[in-house]
Design an enzyme around this catalytic site. Sequence first.
Site, PDB file in Angstrom:
ATOM      1  N   TYR A  24       0.795  -1.230   0.000  1.00 49.99           N
ATOM      2  CA  TYR A  24       0.000   0.000   0.000  1.00 49.99           C
ATOM      3  C   TYR A  24       0.828   1.282   0.000  1.00 49.99           C
ATOM      4  CZ  TYR A  24      -3.732  -3.256   1.070  1.00 49.99           C
ATOM      5  OH  TYR A  24      -4.618  -4.302   1.016  1.00 49.99           O
ATOM      6  N   ASN A  75     -13.552   2.820  -2.451  1.00 48.80           N
ATOM      7  CA  ASN A  75     -12.561   1.799  -2.160  1.00 48.80           C
ATOM      8  C   ASN A  75     -13.121   1.081  -0.942  1.00 48.80           C
ATOM      9  OD1 ASN A  75     -10.471   0.193  -1.352  1.00 48.80           O
ATOM     10  ND2 ASN A  75      -8.885   1.746  -1.637  1.00 48.80           N
ATOM     11  N   HIS A  81     -15.235  -7.748  -1.517  1.00 57.37           N
ATOM     12  CA  HIS A  81     -15.345  -9.168  -1.826  1.00 57.37           C
ATOM     13  C   HIS A  81     -16.414  -9.887  -1.009  1.00 57.37           C
ATOM     14  CE1 HIS A  81     -11.497  -7.924  -3.394  1.00 57.37           C
ATOM     15  NE2 HIS A  81     -11.141  -7.614  -2.168  1.00 57.37           N
ATOM     16  N   ASP A  88     -25.934  -3.985  -2.568  1.00 60.28           N
ATOM     17  CA  ASP A  88     -27.348  -3.625  -2.694  1.00 60.28           C
ATOM     18  C   ASP A  88     -27.571  -2.120  -2.569  1.00 60.28           C
ATOM     19  OD1 ASP A  88     -27.897  -6.294  -3.084  1.00 60.28           O
ATOM     20  OD2 ASP A  88     -28.780  -6.607  -1.092  1.00 60.28           O
ATOM     21  N   HIS A 101      -9.143   0.605  -6.141  1.00 63.44           N
ATOM     22  CA  HIS A 101      -8.274  -0.203  -5.276  1.00 63.44           C
ATOM     23  C   HIS A 101      -6.846   0.297  -5.432  1.00 63.44           C
ATOM     24  CE1 HIS A 101     -11.510  -3.021  -4.593  1.00 63.44           C
ATOM     25  NE2 HIS A 101     -11.732  -2.984  -5.906  1.00 63.44           N
ATOM     26  N   ILE A 102      -6.132   0.393  -4.353  1.00 60.05           N
ATOM     27  CA  ILE A 102      -4.737   0.827  -4.379  1.00 60.05           C
ATOM     28  C   ILE A 102      -3.868  -0.234  -5.057  1.00 60.05           C
ATOM     29  CG2 ILE A 102      -2.735   1.347  -2.915  1.00 60.05           C
ATOM     30  CD1 ILE A 102      -4.791   2.637  -0.939  1.00 60.05           C
ATOM     31  N   ARG A 112      -9.621 -12.306  -3.470  1.00 61.13           N
ATOM     32  CA  ARG A 112      -9.741 -10.880  -3.818  1.00 61.13           C
ATOM     33  C   ARG A 112     -10.098 -10.667  -5.292  1.00 61.13           C
ATOM     34  NH1 ARG A 112      -7.818  -7.946   0.569  1.00 61.13           N
ATOM     35  NH2 ARG A 112      -6.322  -9.077   1.835  1.00 61.13           N
TER      36      ARG A 112
END
Length: 146
Positions: A24, A75, A81, A88, A101-102, A112
């Site tokens: 990250y 994010n 997942h 919803d 996503h990073i 993932r």
Amino acid sequence: MMNKIIILNGPNLNLLGEREKEKYGNVSLKYIENNCKEFATKNDIVLSLFQSNIEGELVEEIQKARKEQHALIINAGGYTHTSVAIHDALKILKIPIIELHITNIYNREEFRHKSLISKLASGIICGFGAEGYVMALQATKKILNK
């Protein structure tokens, strides 16, 4: 009219710069948020930022967005997942959604690779590190200005 965009960040993203730096990077969520605010100011965007480790709080922000925002960037972290509730809530929106996503989720653990958000998103940005946030804002601006 100024575009109103919200960026939602899910669980553990408050610990950016501290956790799994090899994946990250070293920058904090505050640093990312400041970069996004700077981009928003220069591009006439009213930007809202929200982070929570609590699924229900994210769902509430998504629900609010349907009346208060022109677009949403999310994010969802690990909830990407697993969360049918977030899926919803996003499904109700009639505004553009960018999934962010990073890391490249397809270069990571098998679990993932499945996103419950992707089919609802106008686009997906993953694997570009912290820079992905400004990329998501650029893409959202382009979608809104069509």
